[in-house]
Design a protein around this motif. Sequence first.
Motif, mmCIF file in Angstrom:
data_model
loop_
_atom_site.group_PDB
_atom_site.id
_atom_site.type_symbol
_atom_site.label_atom_id
_atom_site.label_comp_id
_atom_site.label_asym_id
_atom_site.label_seq_id
_atom_site.Cartn_x
_atom_site.Cartn_y
_atom_site.Cartn_z
ATOM 1 N N LYS A 1 -45.544 16.518 -12.093
ATOM 2 C CA LYS A 1 -46.505 17.208 -12.975
ATOM 3 C C LYS A 1 -47.588 17.929 -12.195
ATOM 4 O O LYS A 1 -48.096 18.949 -12.616
ATOM 5 C CB LYS A 1 -47.180 16.172 -13.894
ATOM 6 C CG LYS A 1 -46.469 16.010 -15.217
ATOM 7 C CD LYS A 1 -47.398 15.415 -16.261
ATOM 8 C CE LYS A 1 -47.711 13.968 -15.977
ATOM 9 N NZ LYS A 1 -48.034 13.165 -17.157
ATOM 10 N N ASP A 2 -47.923 17.323 -11.031
ATOM 11 C CA ASP A 2 -49.065 17.840 -10.279
ATOM 12 C C ASP A 2 -48.618 18.876 -9.241
ATOM 13 O O ASP A 2 -47.966 18.535 -8.255
ATOM 14 C CB ASP A 2 -49.750 16.650 -9.572
ATOM 15 C CG ASP A 2 -50.871 17.091 -8.647
ATOM 16 O OD1 ASP A 2 -51.255 18.286 -8.697
ATOM 17 O OD2 ASP A 2 -51.355 16.250 -7.867
ATOM 18 N N PRO A 3 -48.968 20.141 -9.451
ATOM 19 C CA PRO A 3 -48.512 21.181 -8.508
ATOM 20 C C PRO A 3 -49.074 21.002 -7.107
ATOM 21 O O PRO A 3 -48.561 21.571 -6.150
ATOM 22 C CB PRO A 3 -49.019 22.489 -9.133
ATOM 23 C CG PRO A 3 -50.080 22.097 -10.089
ATOM 24 C CD PRO A 3 -49.784 20.701 -10.541
ATOM 25 N N GLU A 4 -50.136 20.207 -6.980
ATOM 26 C CA GLU A 4 -50.748 19.987 -5.664
ATOM 27 C C GLU A 4 -50.134 18.798 -4.923
ATOM 28 O O GLU A 4 -50.559 18.465 -3.819
ATOM 29 C CB GLU A 4 -52.264 19.712 -5.822
ATOM 30 C CG GLU A 4 -53.049 20.813 -6.534
ATOM 31 C CD GLU A 4 -52.980 22.126 -5.782
ATOM 32 O OE1 GLU A 4 -53.013 22.090 -4.538
ATOM 33 O OE2 GLU A 4 -52.851 23.177 -6.445
ATOM 34 N N ALA A 5 -49.170 18.112 -5.533
ATOM 35 C CA ALA A 5 -48.616 16.905 -4.909
ATOM 36 C C ALA A 5 -48.001 17.254 -3.552
ATOM 37 O O ALA A 5 -47.296 18.255 -3.421
ATOM 38 C CB ALA A 5 -47.558 16.279 -5.819
ATOM 39 N N PRO A 6 -48.288 16.426 -2.514
ATOM 40 C CA PRO A 6 -47.778 16.718 -1.156
ATOM 41 C C PRO A 6 -46.251 16.792 -1.077
ATOM 42 O O PRO A 6 -45.706 17.425 -0.173
ATOM 43 C CB PRO A 6 -48.278 15.530 -0.321
ATOM 44 C CG PRO A 6 -49.293 14.831 -1.131
ATOM 45 C CD PRO A 6 -49.143 15.227 -2.553
ATOM 46 N N VAL B 1 -42.718 19.383 1.339
ATOM 47 C CA VAL B 1 -41.495 19.100 2.102
ATOM 48 C C VAL B 1 -40.244 19.427 1.299
ATOM 49 O O VAL B 1 -39.149 19.479 1.846
ATOM 50 C CB VAL B 1 -41.401 17.625 2.568
ATOM 51 C CG1 VAL B 1 -42.576 17.255 3.441
ATOM 52 C CG2 VAL B 1 -41.284 16.680 1.399
ATOM 53 N N ALA B 2 -40.416 19.643 -0.015
ATOM 54 C CA ALA B 2 -39.247 19.876 -0.870
ATOM 55 C C ALA B 2 -38.703 21.287 -0.674
ATOM 56 O O ALA B 2 -39.456 22.230 -0.458
ATOM 57 C CB ALA B 2 -39.624 19.661 -2.326
ATOM 58 N N ASP B 3 -37.372 21.410 -0.725
ATOM 59 C CA ASP B 3 -36.775 22.740 -0.681
ATOM 60 C C ASP B 3 -36.984 23.454 -2.017
ATOM 61 O O ASP B 3 -37.211 24.651 -2.070
ATOM 62 C CB ASP B 3 -35.282 22.627 -0.386
ATOM 63 C CG ASP B 3 -35.036 21.977 0.957
ATOM 64 O OD1 ASP B 3 -35.139 22.690 1.961
ATOM 65 O OD2 ASP B 3 -34.789 20.755 1.001
ATOM 66 N N TYR B 4 -36.872 22.679 -3.088
ATOM 67 C CA TYR B 4 -37.049 23.234 -4.427
ATOM 68 C C TYR B 4 -37.944 22.306 -5.238
ATOM 69 O O TYR B 4 -37.801 21.083 -5.159
ATOM 70 C CB TYR B 4 -35.701 23.361 -5.145
ATOM 71 C CG TYR B 4 -34.673 24.138 -4.356
ATOM 72 C CD1 TYR B 4 -34.828 25.505 -4.138
ATOM 73 C CD2 TYR B 4 -33.567 23.503 -3.808
ATOM 74 C CE1 TYR B 4 -33.902 26.217 -3.398
ATOM 75 C CE2 TYR B 4 -32.624 24.207 -3.067
ATOM 76 C CZ TYR B 4 -32.798 25.568 -2.859
ATOM 77 O OH TYR B 4 -31.890 26.270 -2.130
ATOM 78 N N GLY B 5 -38.821 22.892 -6.009
ATOM 79 C CA GLY B 5 -39.682 22.060 -6.833
ATOM 80 C C GLY B 5 -39.710 22.555 -8.268
ATOM 81 O O GLY B 5 -39.572 23.761 -8.532
ATOM 82 N N ILE B 6 -39.854 21.621 -9.179
ATOM 83 C CA ILE B 6 -40.156 21.986 -10.560
ATOM 84 C C ILE B 6 -41.451 21.269 -10.928
ATOM 85 O O ILE B 6 -41.561 20.051 -10.772
ATOM 86 C CB ILE B 6 -39.025 21.583 -11.534
ATOM 87 C CG1 ILE B 6 -37.773 22.431 -11.278
ATOM 88 C CG2 ILE B 6 -39.492 21.735 -12.988
ATOM 89 C CD1 ILE B 6 -36.626 22.149 -12.236
ATOM 90 N N VAL B 7 -42.434 22.052 -11.381
ATOM 91 C CA VAL B 7 -43.681 21.464 -11.838
ATOM 92 C C VAL B 7 -43.509 21.161 -13.323
ATOM 93 O O VAL B 7 -43.250 22.076 -14.116
ATOM 94 C CB VAL B 7 -44.861 22.437 -11.626
ATOM 95 C CG1 VAL B 7 -46.153 21.821 -12.158
ATOM 96 C CG2 VAL B 7 -45.005 22.786 -10.148
#
Lengths: 249, 328
Positions: free
Chosen positions: B293-298, B302-308
Amino acid sequence: MNIVVCMKRVPDTATKIRINSDGTGIDESGIEYVINPYDEYAIEAGLQLKEKFGGEVVILTLDSSEAAPVVRNALAMGADRAVILKCDKKPVDSLSTATALAEGLKALNPDVILMGKQGVDYDNSQVGPMVGQLLGIPCVSVITKLEVSDGKAVANRQIEGGEEVVEVELPAIFTAQKGLNEPRYASLKGIMAAKKKKLDEQEAQIPEGAIEVIKMEIPPAREGGKIVGEGADAVPELVKLLQFEAKVL
Amino acid sequence: MGNNILAFAEQREGKFKKSAYEVIGAAKNITNQTGGETIALVIGSGVEGIAGELGAYGADKVIVADNDSLKYYSGELYSNIVVEEAKKNEADVILMPASSMGRDLAPRCAAITGSAVAADSIAVENSDGSIIATRPVYAGKTLIKVKSSKTPFIISLRPNVFPLPEKEEGKNAEVQKSEVSVAGDSLKAIVKEIVASASGKMDLTEASVIVSGGRGMKGPENFKILEELADVLGGVVGASRSAVDAGWMPQAQQVGQTGKVVSPQLYIACGISGAIQHLAGMSSSKCIVAINKDPEAPIFQVADYGIVGDLFEVVPALTEEVKKVVSS
């Protein structure tokens, strides 16, 4: 019962690691040291054995005098006394460490030897089985359960997909895995008492090791992520990327 | 001693682990350069029948120690056989998997021979005749390259990192029986039984897909949605330290510096913010997906792909979408 817990101090797990100037080790300036997390389970197991069978719990560590404050933390948990096998620099080679510890252990005549399954610095997980081999006594590594009775012990050793139930005669070594117990916190009373407990220093006998460090380096950082989108709407795009770009589906 | 490499091919219950082939492949890769032989060693009970197939994965010769006393892993017996066979076969290097077995076996062999171990290595190379191993330390925050001044140099290899050799159908290796004596009746440690874990699932260190949950899962009951996703991907469920310490998941499923260090093809982190200790345990995964949920999460760094977004919406949608791909 003579119980010896081999302990190591390691950089706090939250520490960011930097390489030293000659590129063969870490830069130790500003690092906060703690008891190796797996050793805390070993200490707790030792204290529980003492509560059941009596005797004493001795902490044994191979380190410089600077280890004393961290060793005192183990005494504050309830261990009776401690021995530092003194060396200026901890060996990189685990067989050197194991040989020095084995010598120190002989003098303490333990029934049970406990230690963490690995140090979270060099992540070798080698010292326990090596000491067992050197002293000619059984070692059960990576244990999550320990029952001692009548000069014998039964320990559960974690393996892939399950556990082995191993029976040994004492004296024996056990290396602790998380899950073995819930380590106690040092009470204020324990911290005060630890100040008066005996902490011996002896010169360590460290043989030359076989491991040669060529270089230590920080692995390349992962490229910062691509945010595919927000919420469930981004899922079809993510699956496409996993399928055709990353090729992992 | 010589250029040969002894490759310990781990089996359990008469089946080779995937890591057995990885170890043979890594050994072959070096002996191809040095001109030595890759000698596979199989230890167990009732394993003679499966040994020949190792030829198809690159073993030049296979040695089998087959005995009732070797049914379960015994550090005492197995280390003695490994050391003796390395000597007899003039192997300066011994490779084995950094599995629960290999991580117990390697140090015992080193203590017997007075040599060194490079544990949990992620690369092994031949540099002008010296063998150099690269291994992660500080749970992967740092890499160290080491060599050994003594032989045999014992190197355990992290599972899932070394490529599987291509199988050459019909290529069988010569199989020899080990002549090392096995005195199983004087053992100091006896395996009474093997208890399968409650989940009966594959171990995290062997899985090629891991779907992990953290504090954002909010409770143990919610891990069901991760199970469903892991099932369609043929993977297993992992957890962060906070989820394990909260009692939501068993300790054996913990990924991180005080849990397991994993290298799957695909790691999906759900509701995991990405503490440095967690990142240390999973950052060598081939592909990392983060759902948070948190777009600022560390974790997004390191993730190649993220979904917020809310994992309780995203994960079930992902399960459905993957099902479509798998069925097509």
